[in-house]
Design a protein around this motif. Structure first.
Motif, PDB file in Angstrom:
ATOM      1  N   LEU A  72       0.986  -1.152  -0.035  1.00 44.85           N
ATOM      2  CA  LEU A  72      -0.169   0.050  -0.056  1.00 44.85           C
ATOM      3  C   LEU A  72       0.919   1.210   0.080  1.00 44.85           C
ATOM      4  CD1 LEU A  72      -3.108  -0.349   2.304  1.00 44.85           C
ATOM      5  CD2 LEU A  72      -3.015   0.631  -0.215  1.00 44.85           C
ATOM      6  N   ILE A  73       1.958   1.124   0.717  1.00 45.42           N
ATOM      7  CA  ILE A  73       2.737   2.461   0.709  1.00 45.42           C
ATOM      8  C   ILE A  73       3.328   2.464  -0.598  1.00 45.42           C
ATOM      9  CG2 ILE A  73       4.974   3.179   1.915  1.00 45.42           C
ATOM     10  CD1 ILE A  73       3.764   2.020   4.578  1.00 45.42           C
ATOM     11  N   LYS A  74       3.913   1.510  -1.325  1.00 45.83           N
ATOM     12  CA  LYS A  74       4.370   1.754  -2.630  1.00 45.83           C
ATOM     13  C   LYS A  74       3.340   2.317  -3.449  1.00 45.83           C
ATOM     14  CE  LYS A  74       7.002  -2.390  -3.199  1.00 45.83           C
ATOM     15  NZ  LYS A  74       7.266  -3.394  -3.926  1.00 45.83           N
ATOM     16  N   LYS A  75       2.002   1.746  -3.409  1.00 46.44           N
ATOM     17  CA  LYS A  75       0.945   2.216  -4.121  1.00 46.44           C
ATOM     18  C   LYS A  75       0.783   4.102  -3.887  1.00 46.44           C
ATOM     19  CE  LYS A  75      -1.154  -1.049  -6.348  1.00 46.44           C
ATOM     20  NZ  LYS A  75      -1.547  -1.106  -7.636  1.00 46.44           N
ATOM     21  N   VAL A  76       0.860   4.399  -2.648  1.00 44.45           N
ATOM     22  CA  VAL A  76       0.521   5.585  -2.228  1.00 44.45           C
ATOM     23  C   VAL A  76       1.782   6.408  -2.864  1.00 44.45           C
ATOM     24  CG1 VAL A  76       0.864   7.203  -0.294  1.00 44.45           C
ATOM     25  CG2 VAL A  76      -0.649   5.211  -0.237  1.00 44.45           C
ATOM     26  N   LYS A  77       2.916   6.180  -2.765  1.00 49.64           N
ATOM     27  CA  LYS A  77       4.162   6.611  -3.394  1.00 49.64           C
ATOM     28  C   LYS A  77       3.889   6.713  -4.958  1.00 49.64           C
ATOM     29  CE  LYS A  77       7.750   5.933   0.007  1.00 49.64           C
ATOM     30  NZ  LYS A  77       8.605   4.899   0.232  1.00 49.64           N
ATOM     31  N   ALA A  78       3.564   5.729  -5.761  1.00 52.19           N
ATOM     32  CA  ALA A  78       3.210   5.738  -7.029  1.00 52.19           C
ATOM     33  C   ALA A  78       2.069   6.635  -7.493  1.00 52.19           C
ATOM     34  CB  ALA A  78       2.958   4.016  -7.650  1.00 52.19           C
ATOM     35  N   GLY A  79       1.108   6.599  -6.621  1.00 53.39           N
ATOM     36  CA  GLY A  79       0.082   7.666  -6.965  1.00 53.39           C
ATOM     37  C   GLY A  79       0.478   8.930  -6.878  1.00 53.39           C
ATOM     38  N   MET A  80       1.349   9.204  -5.878  1.00 57.08           N
ATOM     39  CA  MET A  80       1.734  10.667  -5.946  1.00 57.08           C
ATOM     40  C   MET A  80       2.551  11.300  -7.100  1.00 57.08           C
ATOM     41  SD  MET A  80       2.500  11.128  -1.874  1.00 57.08           S
ATOM     42  CE  MET A  80       1.296  10.875  -0.531  1.00 57.08           C
ATOM     43  N   MET A  81       2.873  10.123  -7.773  1.00 56.86           N
ATOM     44  CA  MET A  81       3.908  10.493  -8.828  1.00 56.86           C
ATOM     45  C   MET A  81       3.482  10.787 -10.284  1.00 56.86           C
ATOM     46  SD  MET A  81       6.854  11.376  -7.773  1.00 56.86           S
ATOM     47  CE  MET A  81       6.897  11.857  -5.918  1.00 56.86           C
ATOM     48  N   THR A  82       1.899  10.370 -10.349  1.00 57.25           N
ATOM     49  CA  THR A  82       1.437  10.492 -11.504  1.00 57.25           C
ATOM     50  C   THR A  82       1.276  11.696 -12.257  1.00 57.25           C
ATOM     51  OG1 THR A  82      -0.796  10.343 -10.256  1.00 57.25           O
ATOM     52  CG2 THR A  82       0.115   8.331 -10.913  1.00 57.25           C
ATOM     53  N   SER A  83       1.193  12.949 -11.680  1.00 63.12           N
ATOM     54  CA  SER A  83       1.180  13.935 -12.466  1.00 63.12           C
ATOM     55  C   SER A  83       1.786  15.049 -11.561  1.00 63.12           C
ATOM     56  CB  SER A  83      -0.510  14.573 -12.181  1.00 63.12           C
ATOM     57  OG  SER A  83      -0.673  14.806 -10.965  1.00 63.12           O
ATOM     58  N   LEU A  84       2.101  16.308 -12.443  1.00 59.13           N
ATOM     59  CA  LEU A  84       2.810  17.411 -11.874  1.00 59.13           C
ATOM     60  C   LEU A  84       2.352  17.698 -10.530  1.00 59.13           C
ATOM     61  CD1 LEU A  84       5.406  19.045 -12.101  1.00 59.13           C
ATOM     62  CD2 LEU A  84       3.938  20.768 -13.571  1.00 59.13           C
ATOM     63  N   ARG A  85       1.110  18.155 -10.897  1.00 58.69           N
ATOM     64  CA  ARG A  85       0.255  18.519  -9.334  1.00 58.69           C
ATOM     65  C   ARG A  85       0.549  17.642  -8.305  1.00 58.69           C
ATOM     66  NH1 ARG A  85      -6.186  19.890  -8.551  1.00 58.69           N
ATOM     67  NH2 ARG A  85      -6.158  18.880  -6.781  1.00 58.69           N
ATOM     68  N   SER A  86       0.397  16.354  -8.483  1.00 55.73           N
ATOM     69  CA  SER A  86       0.570  15.454  -7.323  1.00 55.73           C
ATOM     70  C   SER A  86       1.944  15.301  -6.820  1.00 55.73           C
ATOM     71  CB  SER A  86       0.037  13.940  -7.760  1.00 55.73           C
ATOM     72  OG  SER A  86       0.654  13.505  -8.659  1.00 55.73           O
ATOM     73  N   LYS A  87       2.837  15.615  -7.889  1.00 51.41           N
ATOM     74  CA  LYS A  87       4.279  15.568  -7.317  1.00 51.41           C
ATOM     75  C   LYS A  87       4.785  16.638  -6.452  1.00 51.41           C
ATOM     76  CE  LYS A  87       6.088  13.071 -11.447  1.00 51.41           C
ATOM     77  NZ  LYS A  87       6.937  13.302 -12.613  1.00 51.41           N
TER      78      LYS A  87
END
Lengths: 337, 337
Positions: free
Chosen positions: B248-263
């Motif tokens: 889940l933590i891997k998923k959360v990290k990956a999720g945060m890297m999907t757009s400039l906004r989320s980065k």
């Protein structure tokens, strides 16, 4: 024209019945013209919900049932006594061949017992396992058995491996699915009595791609496609998946609310995060099939909303179109000779 | 002046031995002046690591051991044959009374078997359970048994409940700790044969605060303080905790890297998130005690770093100061009469 797939749906089962159940059933019918849904439940209540939606009348039929089996009722007794309950009437429709499949968010015990007692097992199947799909890093895995048969014997687990392989291959389109048995270490000599006895049987079982033991730690990483275990262990795995997931997501949310800086950040990451975490939401995958019956029974979460009911009804279509039961019968009987 | 607590530490056990082990042991000694650590392992290698740190020489002693038990070795045989291994020599120190406790990140099997065979059980204890602390929303819970005794009997589980209650009360300072048995439903009549047989024994057991069944889903929410289960199930729970958490933590990290906004958002939430998730990191809690022995054995993760070794050594101090073994003996024998 392809034959219609007829699915009986328990309109009274689950926390959100009948509203969400009816909504999900209608959505499934509207998405796939080859589905006919039989909504089994209190006629007036179901009709009131139906009136809120648009659908093709030839795809939806109401079957009146005046009783409801509650979650707390002892299942064997409830199935025997409540002949006019939505669960018993729906199972009868499958038994009589009027329906191909049954979807319910109602009492797990009643659905599992009723499926076996009323619909009956496929020839050769010793115990029908409940087999939900669980999310992994690489997609999904089938957890089999997950609550139907506690204190199972080694021969049951071997059949679970076979049925699970058929399901993952034909419904989920996984080529040569990797089968593993849940264990407390990777080595063959590890495990409890049941696992030690089952391991060599799986190793020598033709027609499945057995890769050995899997430790619980490696299940979410997606090391196997068919996760074989006894029902008590399977139930613990399924529920802990939900529990740890829920708690961690709460922690992540709380963590984001601890400072002004992180609150601003939270607003920015929210949409992307929501999308990613959706993949880890068990309800996205529809219900759990109870395999090995003469007909299909799909048990969905008690808290099912329309999306899960819809996915479960559509799952029944694939199940029938792929002739899963013929394939299970073939695999079970072939190797038993 | 309080008596020194003498802790034997397996300097050769685990993936990060000897560097992290020695570092953790030194940190524990530097933090608590009443600890004396005996680093058991290859003298030269241990000395080389020790030279990197500052410490009071009277708090650290090296005990030479020329052999190492590997994780893959069958434990019973290894304990019998490798008399000069770090595990066997350290356990001998506890047996002879030269040390009070033993901490190891090495082979679980060898530590569990060696603890029973070399140190021996407390009078009245049938089977010594391995009992790690796991994080919950409300703090921690003790998972007992978690790998020591597969295929346990009901009477063992009752003893686990008693020993776990003593631990949570005296070491973790939880008043009147809530004891629950892992089950697949909340009702008393649910469960497999072992649970059905154990339930009434726990219900009638004096000296513990038994609150009934706990479903795996409710463990992370913190519904109970002492989670009683058979070792196979306990091991699955512990490892799935780690597995689902990691994924889940891997998923959360990956999720945060999907757009400039989320980065951008990720940069802002990171520090707060890291702090919160630390509470959910199993290694923060030190190792798992093997309860019910004449002396204390603490098994830490194979991947232990200095922090876990340090916490485990300090845990031994509390264990001795609180006279846990006297309390366990009292609880076990008192109710058995």
């Amino acid at each position: 024209m392809a034959e219609m797939v007829k699915v009986a749906v328990d309109a009274m089962g689950g926390d959100n019945a009948p509203a969400e159940i009816v909504k999900g059933a209608v959505e499934a019918a509207n998405e796939n013209g080859h589905v006919k849904v039989f909504l089994v439940g209190a006629e007036n209540a179901v009709r009131r919900e139906l009136e809120k939606h648009s659908y093709k009348p030839q795809q939806i039929e109401i079957v009146n049932a005046t009783e409801i089996i509650e979650t707390a009722e002892p299942p064997v007794m409830a199935i025997r006594k409540k002949k006019d309950s939505s669960i018993v009437k729906a199972l009868q429709l499958v038994k009589n061949g009027e329906c191909d499949a049954f979807v319910s968010a109602g009492s797990s015990g009643a659905v599992l017992v009723g499926g076996q007692v009323i619909i009956g097992r496929l020839k050769g199947v010793e115990r029908p396992p409940l087999a939900p799909l669980i999310p992994t890093e690489k997609g999904t895995a089938l957890l089999i058995d997950c609550g139907a048969n506690v204190d199972a014997r080694p021969s049951h687990l071997v059949q679970f491996a076979k049925m699970g392989s058929v399901y993952m291959e034909s419904v989920m389109k996984v080529r040569n699915p990797r089968v593993a048995i849940v264990n407390i270490g990777a080595e063959e000599e590890k495990g409890n009595a049941l696992v030690k006895e089952t391991f060599p049987l799986l190793k020598n079982c033709p027609g499945i791609n057995f890769i050995g033991s899997i430790e619980a730690r490696d299940i979410p990483a997606g090391y196997a496609d068919v996760i074989v275990c006894e029902a008590f262990v399977g139930n613990v795995i399924l529920k802990l998946y939900e529990g740890v997931g829920g708690t961690l997501i709460k922690k992540v949310k709380a963590g984001m609310m601890t400072s002004l800086r992180s609150k601003v950040g939270a607003l920015l990451v929210k949409p992307a995060l929501k999308e990613t975490l959706k993949e880890f939401d068990l309800e996205q995958y529809g219900g759990a099939p109870l395999l090995g019956l003469k007909g299909l029974v799909v048990k969905t979460h008690g808290s099912s909303e329309a999306i899960e009911i819809k996915n479960s009804v559509l799952q029944c279509v694939t199940f029938k179109e792929q002739k899963i039961n013929d394939k299970i019968k073939e695999k079970i009987t072939l190797e038993d000779e």
